[in-house]
Design a protein around this motif. Sequence first.
Motif, PDB file in Angstrom:
ATOM      1  N   GLY A 169      -2.268   7.247  14.144  1.00 11.78           N
ATOM      2  CA  GLY A 169      -0.973   7.654  13.625  1.00 11.78           C
ATOM      3  C   GLY A 169      -0.818   7.301  12.164  1.00 11.78           C
ATOM      4  O   GLY A 169      -1.611   6.566  11.589  1.00 11.78           O
ATOM      5  N   ARG A 170       0.203   7.866  11.573  1.00 15.31           N
ATOM      6  CA  ARG A 170       0.557   7.583  10.187  1.00 15.31           C
ATOM      7  C   ARG A 170       1.794   6.694  10.198  1.00 15.31           C
ATOM      8  O   ARG A 170       2.796   7.017  10.833  1.00 15.31           O
ATOM      9  N   TRP A 171       1.711   5.590   9.467  1.00 13.76           N
ATOM     10  CA  TRP A 171       2.763   4.577   9.479  1.00 13.76           C
ATOM     11  C   TRP A 171       3.273   4.369   8.062  1.00 13.76           C
ATOM     12  O   TRP A 171       2.530   4.531   7.099  1.00 13.76           O
ATOM     13  N   PHE A 172       4.553   3.986   7.936  1.00 13.78           N
ATOM     14  CA  PHE A 172       5.169   3.917   6.620  1.00 13.78           C
ATOM     15  C   PHE A 172       5.767   2.567   6.255  1.00 13.78           C
ATOM     16  O   PHE A 172       6.078   2.326   5.110  1.00 13.78           O
ATOM     17  N   GLN A 173       5.945   1.689   7.223  1.00 13.23           N
ATOM     18  CA  GLN A 173       6.553   0.388   6.940  1.00 13.23           C
ATOM     19  C   GLN A 173       6.059  -0.617   7.971  1.00 13.23           C
ATOM     20  O   GLN A 173       5.764  -0.256   9.110  1.00 13.23           O
ATOM     21  N   THR A 216      -6.544  -3.988  15.388  1.00 16.88           N
ATOM     22  CA  THR A 216      -6.291  -2.669  14.804  1.00 16.88           C
ATOM     23  C   THR A 216      -6.699  -2.670  13.341  1.00 16.88           C
ATOM     24  O   THR A 216      -6.335  -3.556  12.583  1.00 16.88           O
ATOM     25  N   ALA A 217      -7.442  -1.654  12.948  1.00 17.76           N
ATOM     26  CA  ALA A 217      -7.844  -1.483  11.546  1.00 17.76           C
ATOM     27  C   ALA A 217      -6.974  -0.397  10.917  1.00 17.76           C
ATOM     28  O   ALA A 217      -6.741   0.651  11.518  1.00 17.76           O
ATOM     29  N   PHE A 218      -6.477  -0.663   9.718  1.00 20.24           N
ATOM     30  CA  PHE A 218      -5.689   0.320   8.972  1.00 20.24           C
ATOM     31  C   PHE A 218      -6.476   0.781   7.759  1.00 20.24           C
ATOM     32  O   PHE A 218      -7.221   0.009   7.152  1.00 20.24           O
ATOM     33  N   HIS A 219      -6.295   2.053   7.401  1.00 15.89           N
ATOM     34  CA  HIS A 219      -6.938   2.594   6.215  1.00 15.89           C
ATOM     35  C   HIS A 219      -5.937   3.448   5.437  1.00 15.89           C
ATOM     36  O   HIS A 219      -4.879   3.804   5.950  1.00 15.89           O
ATOM     37  N   ASP A 220      -6.295   3.772   4.191  1.00 15.46           N
ATOM     38  CA  ASP A 220      -5.394   4.562   3.350  1.00 15.46           C
ATOM     39  C   ASP A 220      -5.610   6.058   3.581  1.00 15.46           C
ATOM     40  O   ASP A 220      -6.400   6.468   4.431  1.00 15.46           O
ATOM     41  N   HIS A 221      -4.921   6.875   2.784  1.00 12.41           N
ATOM     42  CA  HIS A 221      -4.976   8.327   2.943  1.00 12.41           C
ATOM     43  C   HIS A 221      -6.343   8.923   2.608  1.00 12.41           C
ATOM     44  O   HIS A 221      -6.612  10.069   2.926  1.00 12.41           O
ATOM     45  N   ASN A 222      -7.217   8.143   1.972  1.00  6.32           N
ATOM     46  CA  ASN A 222      -8.576   8.589   1.675  1.00  6.32           C
ATOM     47  C   ASN A 222      -9.614   7.993   2.610  1.00  6.32           C
ATOM     48  O   ASN A 222     -10.803   8.176   2.401  1.00  6.32           O
ATOM     49  N   GLY A 223      -9.161   7.249   3.621  1.00  7.91           N
ATOM     50  CA  GLY A 223     -10.079   6.654   4.578  1.00  7.91           C
ATOM     51  C   GLY A 223     -10.629   5.297   4.178  1.00  7.91           C
ATOM     52  O   GLY A 223     -11.425   4.712   4.902  1.00  7.91           O
ATOM     53  N   ARG A 224     -10.195   4.769   3.023  1.00  8.80           N
ATOM     54  CA  ARG A 224     -10.652   3.444   2.597  1.00  8.80           C
ATOM     55  C   ARG A 224      -9.950   2.370   3.414  1.00  8.80           C
ATOM     56  O   ARG A 224      -8.737   2.444   3.615  1.00  8.80           O
ATOM     57  N   GLN A 261       0.836  -1.202   0.000  1.00  4.82           N
ATOM     58  CA  GLN A 261       0.000   0.000   0.000  1.00  4.82           C
ATOM     59  C   GLN A 261       0.873   1.255   0.000  1.00  4.82           C
ATOM     60  O   GLN A 261       0.660   2.180  -0.773  1.00  4.82           O
ATOM     61  N   HIS A 262       1.873   1.272   0.863  1.00  2.79           N
ATOM     62  CA  HIS A 262       2.760   2.440   0.929  1.00  2.79           C
ATOM     63  C   HIS A 262       3.573   2.589  -0.355  1.00  2.79           C
ATOM     64  O   HIS A 262       3.740   3.698  -0.869  1.00  2.79           O
ATOM     65  N   GLU A 263       4.086   1.480  -0.892  1.00  5.99           N
ATOM     66  CA  GLU A 263       4.875   1.539  -2.120  1.00  5.99           C
ATOM     67  C   GLU A 263       4.038   2.044  -3.290  1.00  5.99           C
ATOM     68  O   GLU A 263       4.526   2.792  -4.124  1.00  5.99           O
ATOM     69  N   ARG A 264       2.783   1.634  -3.350  1.00  2.00           N
ATOM     70  CA  ARG A 264       1.928   2.020  -4.469  1.00  2.00           C
ATOM     71  C   ARG A 264       1.581   3.505  -4.443  1.00  2.00           C
ATOM     72  O   ARG A 264       1.637   4.182  -5.458  1.00  2.00           O
ATOM     73  N   PHE A 265       1.220   4.031  -3.281  1.00  2.00           N
ATOM     74  CA  PHE A 265       0.725   5.404  -3.214  1.00  2.00           C
ATOM     75  C   PHE A 265       1.699   6.375  -2.549  1.00  2.00           C
ATOM     76  O   PHE A 265       1.525   7.587  -2.675  1.00  2.00           O
ATOM     77  N   GLY A 266       2.682   5.879  -1.797  1.00  2.00           N
ATOM     78  CA  GLY A 266       3.648   6.753  -1.149  1.00  2.00           C
ATOM     79  C   GLY A 266       3.049   7.645  -0.069  1.00  2.00           C
ATOM     80  O   GLY A 266       3.635   8.657   0.290  1.00  2.00           O
ATOM     81  N   ALA A 267       1.876   7.278   0.422  1.00 11.08           N
ATOM     82  CA  ALA A 267       1.193   8.129   1.389  1.00 11.08           C
ATOM     83  C   ALA A 267       1.121   7.497   2.767  1.00 11.08           C
ATOM     84  O   ALA A 267       0.481   8.044   3.651  1.00 11.08           O
ATOM     85  N   GLY A 268       1.729   6.357   2.961  1.00  8.94           N
ATOM     86  CA  GLY A 268       1.649   5.679   4.238  1.00  8.94           C
ATOM     87  C   GLY A 268       0.292   5.039   4.444  1.00  8.94           C
ATOM     88  O   GLY A 268      -0.520   4.931   3.528  1.00  8.94           O
ATOM     89  N   PHE A 269       0.052   4.602   5.661  1.00  8.14           N
ATOM     90  CA  PHE A 269      -1.238   4.024   6.030  1.00  8.14           C
ATOM     91  C   PHE A 269      -1.527   4.467   7.450  1.00  8.14           C
ATOM     92  O   PHE A 269      -0.632   4.852   8.198  1.00  8.14           O
TER      93      PHE A 269
END
Length: 93
Positions: free
Chosen positions: A38-42, A66-74, A22-30
């Motif tokens: 928090g914002r996580w990168f790896q 713990t639930a993770f989502h992308d920079h758009n809340g998905r 997810q991070h590699e594809r969008f570069g926005a973390g999760f």
Amino acid sequence: MKRRKTTPLNPIEQAARQLNEQHERFGAGFYGDGKFGGRWFQARIIDRAVLEVMDWDHWTPVPDGTAFHDHNGRPILTVTYPPQEASAELLPG
């Protein structure tokens, strides 16, 4: 060409791979949910059992559920650890 044998990934290894992709594809973390914000990168795995994420400074273990989502809340995924099996030395007799 020889086919390389691969072992199946356990659910925690799959979660780490999915978060890193997810991070590699969008570069926005999760992003973690309210209880693990928090914002996580790896992401990485410790002893094939514990998922840890990094915020560029520190590695932090991820709590179960713990639930993770992308920079758009998905939603990306929810971490679910497999049940711990009782150790043979802890069993009576």
